[in-house]
Write a protein that holds these residues in place. Structure first.
Motif, PDB file in Angstrom:
ATOM      1  N   MET A 114       0.932  -1.103  -0.050  1.00 33.83           N
ATOM      2  CA  MET A 114       0.074  -0.070   0.069  1.00 33.83           C
ATOM      3  C   MET A 114       1.006   1.288  -0.044  1.00 33.83           C
ATOM      4  O   MET A 114       0.734   2.028  -0.825  1.00 33.83           O
ATOM      5  CB  MET A 114      -0.989  -0.295   1.394  1.00 33.83           C
ATOM      6  N   PHE A 115       1.928   1.317   0.944  1.00 35.43           N
ATOM      7  CA  PHE A 115       2.593   2.617   0.942  1.00 35.43           C
ATOM      8  C   PHE A 115       3.613   2.831  -0.270  1.00 35.43           C
ATOM      9  O   PHE A 115       3.554   3.807  -0.586  1.00 35.43           O
ATOM     10  CB  PHE A 115       3.654   2.374   2.209  1.00 35.43           C
ATOM     11  N   MET A 116       4.063   1.580  -0.857  1.00 34.10           N
ATOM     12  CA  MET A 116       4.765   1.733  -2.285  1.00 34.10           C
ATOM     13  C   MET A 116       3.796   2.502  -3.383  1.00 34.10           C
ATOM     14  O   MET A 116       4.201   3.094  -4.055  1.00 34.10           O
ATOM     15  CB  MET A 116       5.168   0.178  -2.628  1.00 34.10           C
ATOM     16  N   SER A 117       2.626   1.832  -3.201  1.00 32.51           N
ATOM     17  CA  SER A 117       1.761   2.455  -4.351  1.00 32.51           C
ATOM     18  C   SER A 117       1.496   4.050  -3.916  1.00 32.51           C
ATOM     19  O   SER A 117       1.543   4.985  -5.079  1.00 32.51           O
ATOM     20  CB  SER A 117       0.091   2.163  -4.234  1.00 32.51           C
ATOM     21  N   ILE A 118       1.193   4.487  -2.807  1.00 32.23           N
ATOM     22  CA  ILE A 118       1.358   5.927  -2.599  1.00 32.23           C
ATOM     23  C   ILE A 118       2.655   6.843  -2.728  1.00 32.23           C
ATOM     24  O   ILE A 118       2.596   7.600  -3.393  1.00 32.23           O
ATOM     25  CB  ILE A 118       0.823   6.152  -1.171  1.00 32.23           C
ATOM     26  N   ALA A 119       3.860   5.886  -2.613  1.00 32.47           N
ATOM     27  CA  ALA A 119       5.044   6.768  -2.667  1.00 32.47           C
ATOM     28  C   ALA A 119       5.416   6.780  -4.225  1.00 32.47           C
ATOM     29  O   ALA A 119       5.864   7.768  -4.633  1.00 32.47           O
ATOM     30  CB  ALA A 119       6.092   5.764  -2.100  1.00 32.47           C
ATOM     31  N   LEU A 120       4.767   5.847  -5.052  1.00 29.27           N
ATOM     32  CA  LEU A 120       5.113   5.751  -6.478  1.00 29.27           C
ATOM     33  C   LEU A 120       4.209   6.947  -6.989  1.00 29.27           C
ATOM     34  O   LEU A 120       4.768   7.706  -7.973  1.00 29.27           O
ATOM     35  CB  LEU A 120       4.982   4.394  -7.151  1.00 29.27           C
ATOM     36  N   ALA A 121       2.917   7.071  -6.583  1.00 26.31           N
ATOM     37  CA  ALA A 121       2.094   8.008  -7.177  1.00 26.31           C
ATOM     38  C   ALA A 121       2.571   9.208  -6.913  1.00 26.31           C
ATOM     39  O   ALA A 121       2.567  10.352  -7.916  1.00 26.31           O
ATOM     40  CB  ALA A 121       0.687   7.740  -6.709  1.00 26.31           C
ATOM     41  N   VAL A 177      12.350  12.193  -0.811  1.00 24.35           N
ATOM     42  CA  VAL A 177      11.887  11.356   0.381  1.00 24.35           C
ATOM     43  C   VAL A 177      11.429  10.040  -0.357  1.00 24.35           C
ATOM     44  O   VAL A 177      11.835   8.788   0.077  1.00 24.35           O
ATOM     45  CB  VAL A 177      10.718  12.154   0.999  1.00 24.35           C
ATOM     46  N   THR A 178      10.413   9.922  -1.434  1.00 23.22           N
ATOM     47  CA  THR A 178      10.004   8.822  -2.130  1.00 23.22           C
ATOM     48  C   THR A 178      11.071   8.194  -2.677  1.00 23.22           C
ATOM     49  O   THR A 178      11.056   6.856  -2.548  1.00 23.22           O
ATOM     50  CB  THR A 178       9.004   9.099  -2.813  1.00 23.22           C
ATOM     51  N   GLY A 179      11.975   8.623  -3.311  1.00 22.07           N
ATOM     52  CA  GLY A 179      13.209   7.962  -3.979  1.00 22.07           C
ATOM     53  C   GLY A 179      13.925   7.266  -2.985  1.00 22.07           C
ATOM     54  O   GLY A 179      14.363   6.264  -3.379  1.00 22.07           O
ATOM     55  N   LEU A 180      14.258   7.955  -1.897  1.00 24.23           N
ATOM     56  CA  LEU A 180      15.223   7.111  -0.807  1.00 24.23           C
ATOM     57  C   LEU A 180      14.453   5.927  -0.476  1.00 24.23           C
ATOM     58  O   LEU A 180      14.906   5.121   0.003  1.00 24.23           O
ATOM     59  CB  LEU A 180      15.313   8.323   0.379  1.00 24.23           C
ATOM     60  N   TRP A 181      13.030   6.071  -0.041  1.00 26.01           N
ATOM     61  CA  TRP A 181      12.379   5.083   0.341  1.00 26.01           C
ATOM     62  C   TRP A 181      12.541   3.921  -0.621  1.00 26.01           C
ATOM     63  O   TRP A 181      12.626   2.900  -0.297  1.00 26.01           O
ATOM     64  CB  TRP A 181      11.003   5.489   0.752  1.00 26.01           C
ATOM     65  N   MET A 182      12.282   4.300  -1.964  1.00 26.11           N
ATOM     66  CA  MET A 182      11.963   3.109  -2.953  1.00 26.11           C
ATOM     67  C   MET A 182      13.414   2.695  -3.095  1.00 26.11           C
ATOM     68  O   MET A 182      13.722   1.440  -3.041  1.00 26.11           O
ATOM     69  CB  MET A 182      11.674   3.802  -4.268  1.00 26.11           C
ATOM     70  N   THR A 190      15.537   1.881  -0.542  1.00 30.23           N
ATOM     71  CA  THR A 190      15.490   0.995   0.430  1.00 30.23           C
ATOM     72  C   THR A 190      14.704  -0.295   0.305  1.00 30.23           C
ATOM     73  O   THR A 190      15.120  -1.458   0.739  1.00 30.23           O
ATOM     74  CB  THR A 190      14.951   1.472   1.940  1.00 30.23           C
ATOM     75  N   GLN A 191      13.760  -0.250  -0.545  1.00 33.97           N
ATOM     76  CA  GLN A 191      12.834  -1.438  -0.766  1.00 33.97           C
ATOM     77  C   GLN A 191      13.356  -2.281  -1.987  1.00 33.97           C
ATOM     78  O   GLN A 191      13.233  -3.245  -2.092  1.00 33.97           O
ATOM     79  CB  GLN A 191      11.556  -0.827  -1.510  1.00 33.97           C
TER      80      GLN A 191
END
Length: 149
Positions: A1-8, A65-70, A72-73
């Motif tokens: 779910m968080f990946m969808s939000i972060a990517l969007a 922020v979203t790029g750094l999180w991605m 890590t994934q």
């Protein structure tokens, strides 16, 4: 779910920033040059940047922020690391534009020093052009990178 939000959020921020640069460089700039004298043209650009740059700052934060999180994934995804590297270059170029030639442009327009304003705007145009190309390359890496890198 968080990946969808972060990517969007990531993609929306990229669309706003890169799309805004493309519009400004390829549509607004030529139209302004063709129709407005330097005082009006430079005043238009200051007003445009005053409205666009806060959006860019927001986009920079969201993308970072979203790029750094991605990252890590997907720590082994080279194309994501490539996007991050290109994105950081874009962010640094934007910061240079914001803190150097944009400040010069605002001061020149405020003091009605049109030749100085034109010089500052020329610097901004060059960096926006470079950033637009890097942004398009980054979009290509984002969409096709997993298949080639």
């Amino acid at each position: 779910m968080f990946m969808s939000i972060a990517l969007a959020l990531h993609v929306l921020a990229v669309v706003v920033w890169v799309g805004g640069m493309f519009f400004a460089h390829q549509a607004l700039r030529p139209a302004a040059v063709d129709t407005l004298e330097p005082p009006l043209r430079l005043t238009l650009w200051v007003a445009t940047f005053k409205r666009f740059f806060p959006w860019v700052w927001l986009c920079v934060i969201v993308i970072l922020v979203t790029g750094l999180w991605m990252m890590t994934q997907f720590p082994k995804a080279i194309y994501i690391h490539s996007m991050m590297g290109l994105g950081i270059i874009m962010m640094l170029l934007f910061m240079h534009v914001f803190f150097a030639p944009y400040n010069k442009l605002k001061k020149a327009v405020a003091s009605e020093s049109w030749p100085e304003g034109g010089k500052a705007l020329g610097q901004i145009r060059m960096f926006v052009g470079i950033n637009t190309v890097i942004g398009i390359v980054t979009i290509i890496v984002a969409t096709a990178g997993r298949y080639f890198i």
